[in-house]
Design a protein around this motif. Structure first.
Motif, PDB file in Angstrom:
ATOM      1  N   ILE A 290       0.847  -1.199   0.000  1.00  8.44           N
ATOM      2  CA  ILE A 290       0.000   0.000   0.000  1.00  8.44           C
ATOM      3  C   ILE A 290       0.884   1.251   0.000  1.00  8.44           C
ATOM      4  O   ILE A 290       1.731   1.421   0.878  1.00  8.44           O
ATOM      5  CB  ILE A 290      -0.902   0.020   1.263  1.00  8.44           C
ATOM      6  CG1 ILE A 290      -1.763  -1.244   1.304  1.00  8.44           C
ATOM      7  CG2 ILE A 290      -1.775   1.277   1.288  1.00  8.44           C
ATOM      8  CD1 ILE A 290      -2.532  -1.422   2.588  1.00  8.44           C
ATOM      9  N   SER A 291       0.687   2.095  -0.996  1.00  9.23           N
ATOM     10  CA  SER A 291       1.408   3.364  -0.984  1.00  9.23           C
ATOM     11  C   SER A 291       0.452   4.412  -1.534  1.00  9.23           C
ATOM     12  O   SER A 291       0.057   4.355  -2.694  1.00  9.23           O
ATOM     13  CB  SER A 291       2.666   3.293  -1.842  1.00  9.23           C
ATOM     14  OG  SER A 291       2.326   3.157  -3.193  1.00  9.23           O
ATOM     15  N   ASN A 292       0.064   5.312  -0.645  1.00  4.69           N
ATOM     16  CA  ASN A 292      -1.042   6.177  -1.032  1.00  4.69           C
ATOM     17  C   ASN A 292      -0.662   7.539  -1.584  1.00  4.69           C
ATOM     18  O   ASN A 292      -1.525   8.281  -2.015  1.00  4.69           O
ATOM     19  CB  ASN A 292      -2.029   6.333   0.133  1.00  4.69           C
ATOM     20  CG  ASN A 292      -2.845   5.056   0.279  1.00  4.69           C
ATOM     21  OD1 ASN A 292      -2.967   4.290  -0.681  1.00  4.69           O
ATOM     22  ND2 ASN A 292      -3.368   4.813   1.457  1.00  4.69           N
ATOM     23  N   ASP A 293       0.602   7.880  -1.548  1.00  2.15           N
ATOM     24  CA  ASP A 293       0.922   9.160  -2.170  1.00  2.15           C
ATOM     25  C   ASP A 293       1.923   8.981  -3.302  1.00  2.15           C
ATOM     26  O   ASP A 293       2.615   7.967  -3.402  1.00  2.15           O
ATOM     27  CB  ASP A 293       1.370  10.216  -1.147  1.00  2.15           C
ATOM     28  CG  ASP A 293       2.301   9.645  -0.136  1.00  2.15           C
ATOM     29  OD1 ASP A 293       3.437   9.345  -0.511  1.00  2.15           O
ATOM     30  OD2 ASP A 293       1.885   9.473   1.044  1.00  2.15           O
ATOM     31  N   LYS A 294       1.976  10.029  -4.118  1.00  2.00           N
ATOM     32  CA  LYS A 294       2.735   9.905  -5.358  1.00  2.00           C
ATOM     33  C   LYS A 294       4.223   9.641  -5.103  1.00  2.00           C
ATOM     34  O   LYS A 294       4.844   8.802  -5.745  1.00  2.00           O
ATOM     35  CB  LYS A 294       2.567  11.191  -6.180  1.00  2.00           C
ATOM     36  CG  LYS A 294       2.361  10.871  -7.639  1.00  2.00           C
ATOM     37  CD  LYS A 294       1.722  11.971  -8.423  1.00  2.00           C
ATOM     38  CE  LYS A 294       2.679  12.786  -9.242  1.00  2.00           C
ATOM     39  NZ  LYS A 294       2.191  14.139  -9.425  1.00  2.00           N
ATOM     40  N   THR A 295       4.758  10.362  -4.107  1.00  2.00           N
ATOM     41  CA  THR A 295       6.197  10.226  -3.875  1.00  2.00           C
ATOM     42  C   THR A 295       6.562   8.823  -3.383  1.00  2.00           C
ATOM     43  O   THR A 295       7.683   8.381  -3.539  1.00  2.00           O
ATOM     44  CB  THR A 295       6.729  11.258  -2.858  1.00  2.00           C
ATOM     45  OG1 THR A 295       6.037  11.067  -1.637  1.00  2.00           O
ATOM     46  CG2 THR A 295       6.581  12.677  -3.342  1.00  2.00           C
ATOM     47  N   SER A 296       5.575   8.138  -2.755  1.00  3.09           N
ATOM     48  CA  SER A 296       5.918   6.812  -2.237  1.00  3.09           C
ATOM     49  C   SER A 296       5.750   5.723  -3.300  1.00  3.09           C
ATOM     50  O   SER A 296       6.240   4.618  -3.128  1.00  3.09           O
ATOM     51  CB  SER A 296       5.095   6.487  -0.991  1.00  3.09           C
ATOM     52  OG  SER A 296       3.736   6.445  -1.312  1.00  3.09           O
ATOM     53  N   ALA A 297       5.075   6.054  -4.400  1.00  3.14           N
ATOM     54  CA  ALA A 297       4.832   5.027  -5.432  1.00  3.14           C
ATOM     55  C   ALA A 297       6.146   4.511  -6.004  1.00  3.14           C
ATOM     56  O   ALA A 297       6.322   3.312  -6.231  1.00  3.14           O
ATOM     57  CB  ALA A 297       3.960   5.607  -6.531  1.00  3.14           C
ATOM     58  N   GLN A 298       7.099   5.424  -6.183  1.00  6.09           N
ATOM     59  CA  GLN A 298       8.390   5.048  -6.741  1.00  6.09           C
ATOM     60  C   GLN A 298       9.140   4.093  -5.799  1.00  6.09           C
ATOM     61  O   GLN A 298       9.720   3.093  -6.229  1.00  6.09           O
ATOM     62  CB  GLN A 298       9.171   6.346  -6.904  1.00  6.09           C
ATOM     63  CG  GLN A 298      10.438   6.246  -7.662  1.00  6.09           C
ATOM     64  CD  GLN A 298      11.228   7.544  -7.502  1.00  6.09           C
ATOM     65  OE1 GLN A 298      10.664   8.606  -7.223  1.00  6.09           O
ATOM     66  NE2 GLN A 298      12.519   7.452  -7.661  1.00  6.09           N
ATOM     67  N   SER A 299       9.097   4.411  -4.497  1.00  4.18           N
ATOM     68  CA  SER A 299       9.742   3.530  -3.524  1.00  4.18           C
ATOM     69  C   SER A 299       9.023   2.187  -3.452  1.00  4.18           C
ATOM     70  O   SER A 299       9.650   1.142  -3.243  1.00  4.18           O
ATOM     71  CB  SER A 299       9.783   4.198  -2.148  1.00  4.18           C
ATOM     72  OG  SER A 299      10.722   5.245  -2.158  1.00  4.18           O
ATOM     73  N   ALA A 300       7.693   2.214  -3.636  1.00  4.16           N
ATOM     74  CA  ALA A 300       6.926   0.961  -3.631  1.00  4.16           C
ATOM     75  C   ALA A 300       7.350   0.083  -4.812  1.00  4.16           C
ATOM     76  O   ALA A 300       7.526  -1.131  -4.665  1.00  4.16           O
ATOM     77  CB  ALA A 300       5.433   1.259  -3.695  1.00  4.16           C
ATOM     78  N   ASP A 301       7.539   0.706  -5.965  1.00  8.40           N
ATOM     79  CA  ASP A 301       7.980  -0.063  -7.145  1.00  8.40           C
ATOM     80  C   ASP A 301       9.343  -0.697  -6.903  1.00  8.40           C
ATOM     81  O   ASP A 301       9.597  -1.845  -7.267  1.00  8.40           O
ATOM     82  CB  ASP A 301       8.075   0.864  -8.370  1.00  8.40           C
ATOM     83  CG  ASP A 301       6.692   1.265  -8.871  1.00  8.40           C
ATOM     84  OD1 ASP A 301       5.704   0.648  -8.415  1.00  8.40           O
ATOM     85  OD2 ASP A 301       6.605   2.200  -9.694  1.00  8.40           O
ATOM     86  N   LEU A 302      10.217   0.085  -6.280  1.00  9.17           N
ATOM     87  CA  LEU A 302      11.560  -0.399  -5.978  1.00  9.17           C
ATOM     88  C   LEU A 302      11.480  -1.635  -5.074  1.00  9.17           C
ATOM     89  O   LEU A 302      12.140  -2.652  -5.304  1.00  9.17           O
ATOM     90  CB  LEU A 302      12.350   0.725  -5.291  1.00  9.17           C
ATOM     91  CG  LEU A 302      13.730   0.403  -4.789  1.00  9.17           C
ATOM     92  CD1 LEU A 302      14.714   0.374  -5.955  1.00  9.17           C
ATOM     93  CD2 LEU A 302      14.198   1.459  -3.776  1.00  9.17           C
ATOM     94  N   LEU A 303      10.638  -1.515  -4.047  1.00 11.80           N
ATOM     95  CA  LEU A 303      10.489  -2.611  -3.088  1.00 11.80           C
ATOM     96  C   LEU A 303       9.916  -3.843  -3.785  1.00 11.80           C
ATOM     97  O   LEU A 303      10.401  -4.964  -3.588  1.00 11.80           O
ATOM     98  CB  LEU A 303       9.571  -2.158  -1.945  1.00 11.80           C
ATOM     99  CG  LEU A 303       9.365  -3.143  -0.808  1.00 11.80           C
ATOM    100  CD1 LEU A 303      10.683  -3.478  -0.137  1.00 11.80           C
ATOM    101  CD2 LEU A 303       8.391  -2.580   0.227  1.00 11.80           C
TER     102      LEU A 303
END
Ligand code: ACM
Length: 633
Positions: free
Chosen positions: A50-63
């Motif tokens: 779960i990543s609800n903001d735009k800036t965290s989407a990139q880190s979520a993809d990385l993970l």
């Protein structure tokens, strides 16, 4: 009784903090605080992300990409978890209360929550990735814990010289990836040198058609035994530079370009001889210097060192440099532009009628003040574009430019002086274990290197904040950096060999609080795990010598040699008969007991061979029972 109770109360947190000291769950650099909790989080393909903001989407993809590599499955990304669904949550909620670049990780059997924003969240994800052991039966078990973390220094740098040897963009990206995994945030790209100009400047095409190419390179240690006689050339196009800068930015790494001036400028002068005090004079090449091709006219250097032919401080040179810097500043958004300033001999300036007249006209005392004038004029230009300069510590000589940040490389004195003058300082002392071109052991097996000894233990021991500074002055030490000069590193594999594992030491001294430093835990518990990853990934590295063995002379009659492999799964082989150990020598399986007769000595030689087949240097320990001490080679 009352008094005793008071002491126990006081002592208790101390005891707890000592116990906590060694807990860092394998993470490099050691986080500020780690508290283990009970239970484990089971990561398998039913877990949602779960990543609800735009800036965290990139880190979520990385993970998620990491989970695919590590576990062979990917996580479904959803908006909210339902019922008893286990989840990994990336959030910036509450991140405003965290220190800059800081993050928090909360791992319970039900959920992993990573809190942070921008770089903080990215670093939180890096730490979580480090916490993941290999999958077993399609699941990865992560111990429950609560981690709070933020950096000690805001500047955590690694430099790379691409002037002496250059490396493909794919390797520059790998270098940046390594930096990001270990929470380094400034890549100092040393782009211009005597032996090659490596960045495309559209206004001055000869910088690359002429300046990026040399006719040969010395073979062996300076001054060299011969020339290889091969043209060595290359440069990064502006498109490649933009690609690298964007790649780094996506990993929260700022790229600082270095354009060397006024010294280390032979390649630029070869392209545009009018930048020299003596445009008609041939490049000086010592009689005994191995050389390929013509020795006439201005030449790109083929050997290492410091050269007298430096930029002449004419208006033409300043215009040239301003035009170059305009293109550089358009490519690099970095607040800092590095202008070099080191190792600029004053011989030509002393000889030059123009320079001597200029010194008089400007009312300067000497050539050092002329250098200061040079740097200050460039600083003014760079400041006028809203940027700041960094220079090597020689920029202190003749008077520091008003807004300059100083990189202290000739020891700490420059950094101390600059901090006392209230200038920002980045510590990178050549004797502090931060010159990664120095050799990593005393073994005769070390590859050709510039000289100097900097084992990773020495890098680890360095504290960037000199004790002599007052509390106020200490605040000017904004960070620490290691430098990678590549005279003796021709290939990416060689660069990897020289930077690893020292990069791990750098990471910890740049990020972790001093109280959390613990060399035993670092070298024996965490390093092996990180080296195992390199070993699997096909990244080259300096294989540490067996844990428990020193390159030393031990005195006595009976010895018990207790060793441990520095990389899991590695094998240690040893000899006592002065032969080189290899796979055919004795395999270490248990402590070795040996008695040395009186008046004699034994040489215990080991080699480590890792699961991927990488070999350590041969390490010798001399067991001496009263024999004369002559080191065998
Ligand atoms: C340097 O090592 N010349 C900065």
């Amino acid at each position: 009784m009352k008094k005793l109770f008071f002491i126990v109360l006081l002592a208790f947190p101390y005891v707890e903090s000592l116990a906590q000291r060694d807990i860092n769950m394998g993470i490099i650099p050691a986080p500020v605080s780690v508290k283990k909790q009970s239970g484990t989080f089971k990561l398998d393909k039913t877990v949602v992300l779960i990543s609800n903001d735009k800036t965290s989407a990139q880190s979520a993809d990385l993970l998620n990409a990491f989970v695919v590599t590590k576990g062979g499955f990917s996580l479904r990304e959803v908006k909210t978890a339902t019922g008893d669904q286990r989840s990994i949550v990336l959030t910036s909620a509450g991140a405003d209360q965290l220190p800059a670049e800081g993050y928090k990780i909360d791992i319970s059997p039900k959920r992993i929550t990573i809190t942070g924003k921008d770089a903080g969240l990215f670093y939180g994800v890096q730490s979580v990735m480090q916490l993941m052991p290999d999958q077993k039966n399609n699941e990865i078990l992560i111990d429950a814990a609560e981690i709070n973390d933020f950096p000690r220094f805001k500047y955590r740098g690694l430099h790379l010289d691409v002037g002496r040897h250059m490396f493909p963009v794919s390797f520059i990206k790998k270098y940046i990836d390594l930096m990001a995994q270990y929470k380094l945030n400034n890549f100092h790209w040393h782009l211009t040198e005597d032996q090659g100009w490596r960045i495309e400047i559209k206004k001055y095409p000869k910088l690359t058609t002429v300046g990026s190419s040399r006719n040969g390179t010395i073979i062996g240690h300076h001054p060299g035994v011969n020339t290889d006689g091969e043209v060595y050339k290359g440069f990064y196009t502006q498109d490649e530079v933009k690609d690298v800068v964007a790649y780094a930015a996506a990993r929260f790494i700022n790229v600082i370009p270095e354009i060397e001036l006024p010294g280390h400028s032979s390649a630029a002068i070869a392209a545009y001889p009018e930048l020299s005090c003596f445009p008609e004079r041939d490049t000086f090449v010592a009689e005994n210097t191995p050389w390929s091709g013509s020795r006439k006219g201005k030449q790109v250097q083929q050997t290492w060192g410091v050269f007298d032919d430096v930029f002449v401080p004419t208006d033409n040179t300043f215009k040239f440099l301003e035009n170059v810097l305009d293109e550089v500043m358009a490519l690099f958004p970095s607040k800092y532009i590095h202008i070099g300033g080191d190792e600029s001999p004053k011989e030509y300036w002393k000889e030059s009628e123009f320079c001597q007249k200029l010194i008089k006209k400007l009312g300067l005392k000497d050539e050092h003040e002329l250098q200061s004038y040079f740097i200050q004029r460039i600083e003014k230009y760079i400041n006028s574009k809203g940027r700041s300069i960094i220079g090597w510590d020689e920029i202190l000589e003749g008077g520091l430019a008003p807004n300059a940040t100083v990189m202290s490389w000739r020891g700490e004195d420059g950094g101390i002086a600059a901090a006392q003058q209230k200038h920002d300082v980045i510590m990178t002392p050549n004797a502090g274990g931060l010159y990664f071109d120095h050799k990593q052991s005393e073994s005769a097996d070390e590859p050709t290197n510039i000289g100097g000894l900097a084992p990773y233990a020495k890098s680890y021991a360095y504290d960037p904040v000199p004790a002599v500074l007052t509390a106020d002055e200490k605040k000017y030490v904004i960070g620490v950096q290691a430098n990678v000069w590549t005279e003796y590193m021709r290939t990416p594999e060689k660069v990897e060999y020289f930077i690893l594992p020292r990069l791990f030491s750098l990471s910890e001294i740049a990020w972790s609080p001093v109280e959390r430093k613990n060399f035993k835990n670092f070298s024996e518990e965490r390093l092996p795990r990180h080296l195992a990853k390199l070993d699997q990934d096909g990244t080259n590295y300096w294989v540490p010598t067996p844990l428990g063995q020193d390159e030393s002379v031990m005195k006595g009659e009976t010895f018990t040699l207790t060793l441990k492999e520095p990389v899991p799964g590695a094998k240690i082989y040893y000899t006592f008969d002065l032969t080189r150990p290899s796979e055919t020598a004795t395999l270490y399986t248990k402590p070795v007991k040996i008695t040395v007769p009186k008046g004699q000595k034994q040489v215990f030689k080991t080699v480590v061979i890792t699961p991927s087949g990488r070999r350590s240097v041969v390490t010798e320990t001399i067991l001496n029972n009263g024999a004369p001490e002559v080191k065998s080679k």
